[in-house]
Design a protein around this motif. Structure first.
Motif, short mmCIF file in Angstrom:
data_model
loop_
_atom_site.label_atom_id
_atom_site.label_comp_id
_atom_site.label_asym_id
_atom_site.label_seq_id
_atom_site.Cartn_x
_atom_site.Cartn_y
_atom_site.Cartn_z
N UNK A 15 1.54 5.23 -0.66
CA UNK A 15 2.95 5.12 -1.05
C UNK A 15 3.81 4.77 0.16
N UNK A 16 3.51 5.36 1.32
CA UNK A 16 4.24 5.02 2.54
C UNK A 16 3.96 3.57 2.94
N UNK A 17 2.70 3.14 2.88
CA UNK A 17 2.34 1.76 3.25
C UNK A 17 3.18 0.77 2.44
N UNK A 18 3.37 1.05 1.15
CA UNK A 18 4.15 0.15 0.30
C UNK A 18 5.62 0.04 0.72
N UNK A 19 6.12 1.02 1.47
CA UNK A 19 7.52 0.97 1.91
C UNK A 19 7.71 0.12 3.16
N UNK A 20 6.62 -0.31 3.77
CA UNK A 20 6.68 -1.07 5.02
C UNK A 20 6.80 -2.57 4.73
N UNK A 21 7.30 -3.35 5.70
CA UNK A 21 7.36 -4.80 5.49
C UNK A 21 5.96 -5.42 5.49
N UNK A 22 5.83 -6.49 4.75
CA UNK A 22 4.56 -7.23 4.65
C UNK A 22 4.10 -7.68 6.03
N UNK A 23 2.83 -7.48 6.33
CA UNK A 23 2.27 -7.86 7.62
C UNK A 23 2.23 -9.38 7.80
N UNK A 80 -1.91 -2.01 13.35
CA UNK A 80 -0.45 -1.91 13.46
C UNK A 80 0.10 -0.94 12.42
N UNK A 81 -0.45 -0.95 11.22
CA UNK A 81 0.00 -0.03 10.17
C UNK A 81 -0.33 1.41 10.56
N UNK A 82 -1.56 1.65 11.02
CA UNK A 82 -1.95 2.99 11.45
C UNK A 82 -1.09 3.47 12.63
#
Length: 99
Positions: A15-23, A80-82
């Motif tokens: 759910x948190x990953x989905x709130x981030x901008x597209x890589x 980068x996401x981690x």
């Protein structure tokens, strides 16, 4: 009895990953994309663990699925996401510290 599933799953992290901008595009992400095409983490009917997810738009998600030349770059996007998740306290590690 079957083999235990070693795959780490965490809905809160996805759910948190989905709130981030597209890589790939920097636009708001639609999907948490799990890394594909990488030795042993994914394959036929096997999804990579949730820690190996990155934010992507639906179009970028589809593009990676169709273009294996993008697969190598997924490691950078996962890292980068981690890293961001750790910096923001989304992922917290338990145990001893060297510092």
């Amino acid at each position: 009895m079957g083999k235990p599933n070693p795959r780490w799953e965490c809905r809160a992290y996805l759910d948190w990953v989905k709130t981030q901008p597209c890589m790939m595009t920097g636009l708001p992400a639609d999907d948490p994309h799990h890394i594909i095409g990488v030795g042993g983490l994914s394959g036929m009917a096997l999804t990579a663990p949730d820690w190996a997810a990155m934010p992507l738009t639906r179009g970028a998600h589809d593009q990676i699925g169709q273009d294996s030349e993008l697969w190598a770059q997924q490691w950078e996007w996962v890292a980068r996401t981690l890293g961001k998740a750790i910096e923001e306290g989304v992922l917290v590690f338990r145990g001893t510290s060297d510092g």
